[in-house]
Design an enzyme around this catalytic site. Structure first.
Site, PDB file in Angstrom:
ATOM      1  N   GLU A 187      -0.002  -4.283  -3.692  1.00  0.00           N
ATOM      2  CA  GLU A 187       1.378  -4.799  -3.702  1.00  0.00           C
ATOM      3  C   GLU A 187       1.493  -6.039  -2.810  1.00  0.00           C
ATOM      4  O   GLU A 187       0.689  -6.227  -1.896  1.00  0.00           O
ATOM      5  CB  GLU A 187       2.311  -3.725  -3.136  1.00  0.00           C
ATOM      6  CG  GLU A 187       2.161  -2.403  -3.822  1.00  0.00           C
ATOM      7  CD  GLU A 187       3.436  -1.968  -4.504  1.00  0.00           C
ATOM      8  OE1 GLU A 187       4.443  -2.679  -4.405  1.00  0.00           O
ATOM      9  OE2 GLU A 187       3.393  -0.901  -5.129  1.00  0.00           O
ATOM     10  N   LYS A 202       1.511  11.814   0.786  1.00  0.00           N
ATOM     11  CA  LYS A 202       0.941  12.680  -0.262  1.00  0.00           C
ATOM     12  C   LYS A 202       0.245  13.910   0.323  1.00  0.00           C
ATOM     13  O   LYS A 202       0.390  15.015  -0.208  1.00  0.00           O
ATOM     14  CB  LYS A 202      -0.037  11.864  -1.110  1.00  0.00           C
ATOM     15  CG  LYS A 202       0.660  10.778  -1.946  1.00  0.00           C
ATOM     16  CD  LYS A 202      -0.361   9.817  -2.549  1.00  0.00           C
ATOM     17  CE  LYS A 202       0.298   8.765  -3.429  1.00  0.00           C
ATOM     18  NZ  LYS A 202      -0.644   7.702  -3.824  1.00  0.00           N
TER      19      LYS A 202
END
Ligand code: NAP
Ligand code: HSE
Length: 432
Positions: A187, A202
């Site tokens: 990104e 996560k």
């Protein structure tokens, strides 16, 4: 009976999800019971990967989560707010929720699940960890009878891509990051990925499921990969290791630490013989060890429109299945076997494959030319031909073909075996 989907977000994952919902052929029949009812976005005039009728799109996301007609809200806008508030509002209006938002779930999961339990609705999150890899539902269901000892994963594709390229090219972190950004693998703001925050979100979610207790995300120890250099990777390689960003969750083994977990994210030297050492590029893998099952590894694409939409839509049909069995006295469509017809299997001659062939031939002129001619006459194209050794007056030749129809290959091979200059054909192996 059709179930109305209120979709929040039509970006990468939203568009992938719409693609599955609108193209149900050849997929689970429950997709036929789903109706894309309303889609919420920020900008109605933005060019879209999928074209939808104008009346489906709205910028009023609160109207979607409170609409009486909506059965399932699918949150794919990302970020903390307004995602958290919209999920809570959807629950308060009695909607089931599917989300891919690991940031919200890892920070506000307790608030969201308390609300969902009180309202009697489901919140499903298969896409929040590992993109397309089914790992959440296996932890909840198929592995649920095990005592989980550890969950160790490569669960951030961006950092694994960067480390893999540093390994292959001997390059430094900075230059690979810039290239990964220009190729769209990283990104524009790579902070959450390269500093390990995304992996920490996560592993907090996986640990809560694996060990059956809530985890405070801010307590997860987290180090990223910015300090890893080409020299580290080179030395690690010489010592027999690969450097990977691992997310690790373990039950604390000390007897006076019942219910204590060790959860961390950091770069790690992984022995080359370990299954996670060979996970390269943007791929993710999660190794779960449990008692009595032992090690189980999940591997696949951890991001991307299609893989992540696969996980999102699997959650949607799980909820649809529950809604359907609650209203119709039929066997649970996802748990019972509903197939009654036989499939037709393709004959092996019709299958397409590459082949590896090892031949022992007399070492004389034109042998390789004859082989090429015979395979060529049967439409079999050769990818490589290598003469790799000698035995007195015999030569050992290895051929790898391009993808070819098996029937053609077998006909050519029969002719090759009959050639006077071929001594034997010790191996014929299909190549993936
Ligand atoms: P994305 O491409 O940035 O799309 C976000 C969408 O949400 C856009 O359609 C945007 O509208 C809409 N949106 C955002 N904020 C909004 C607001 N305040 N009001 C109305 N609409 C808003 O994001 P994505 O990559 O699809 O990711 C979605 C979720 O999936 C995130 O939680 C992410 O972490 C998770 N996820 C993504 C991947 C992946 O491969 N991308 C993998 C796993 C999980 P506009 O289009 O009008 O701007
Ligand atoms: N940024 C994430 C990654 C996307 O690189 O793995 C999927 O959560």
């Amino acid at each position: 009976m059709a179930y109305n989907i209120g979709l929040l977000g039509l970006g990468t994952v939203g568009a992938g999800t719409v693609d599955i919902l609108l193209n149900p052929e050849g997929r689970h029949p429950l997709l036929g019971d789903l109706n894309l009812y309303r889609v919420g976005v920020r900008d109605l005039n933005k060019p879209r990967a999928v074209k939808l009728p104008d009346e489906l799109l709205t910028t009023d996301l609160e109207a979607i989560v409170s609409d009486e007609a909506v059965d399932i809200v699918v949150e794919l806008i990302g970020g903390l707010e307004p995602a958290r508030s919209l999920i809570l509002q959807a629950i308060a209006h009695g909607k089931h929720v599917v989300t891919a938002n690991k940031a919200v779930i890892s920070r506000y999961g307790d608030e969201i699940y308390d609300a969902a339990n009180a309202a009697g609705v489901y919140v499903m999150l298969e896409a929040a960890v590992g993109g397309g890899i089914p790992v959440i539902n296996p932890l909840k269901q198929a592995l649920g009878v095990n005592r989980i000892q550890s969950v160790i994963g490569i669960i951030n594709g961006t950092t694994n891509y960067i480390l893999s390229r540093m390994q292959q090219e001997g390059s430094d972190f900075g230059e690979v990051l810039v290239d990964a950004q220009s190729l769209g693998y990283a990104e524009a703001d790579p902070t959450a990925d390269v500093d390990g925050w995304d992996a920490a979100d996560k592993i907090a979610i996986l640990a809560a499921l694996a060990f059956g207790g809530r985890v405070k995300r801010e307590e997860v120890h987290c180090e990223g990969i910015r300090s890893i250099s080409a020299a580290d990777i080179s030395y690690a390689q010489k010592l027999g290791f690969r450097i990977k960003l691992l997310a690790i969750a373990r039950r604390d083994p000390s007897p006076d630490a019942i219910d204590h977990l060790q959860i961390r994210v950091h770069p790690t030297l992984v022995p080359l013989s370990h299954p996670l050492a060979s996970i390269n590029g943007v791929f993710n893998a999660i190794l779960v060890e449990g008692d009595p099952i032992g090690p189980v590894m999940f591997y696949g694409q951890g991001a991307g429109a299609g893989p992540t939409a696969s996980a999102v839509t699997s959650d949607i049909i799980n909820i649809a299945a529950i809604l359907k069995t609650e209203t119709e006295p039929i066997p649970h469509p996802l748990l019972s076997c509903t197939h009654q017809h036989y499939c037709t299997l393709t004959r092996v001659e019709e299958l397409e494959s590459r082949f590896y062939i090892r031949l022992i031939a007399k070492d004389r002129p034109k042998v390789i030319g004859h082989l090429g001619m015979i395979f060529g006459e049967h439409g079999v194209s050769l990818e490589s031909v290598v003469q790799i050794g000698f035995r007195e007056d015999l030569a050992e030749i290895v051929i790898v073909t391009h993808e070819t129809r098996e029937g053609n290959f077998r006909e050519a091979l029969a002719e090759v075996e009959d050639l006077e200059e071929i001594d034997t054909v010790p191996s014929v192996i299909r190549v993936l």
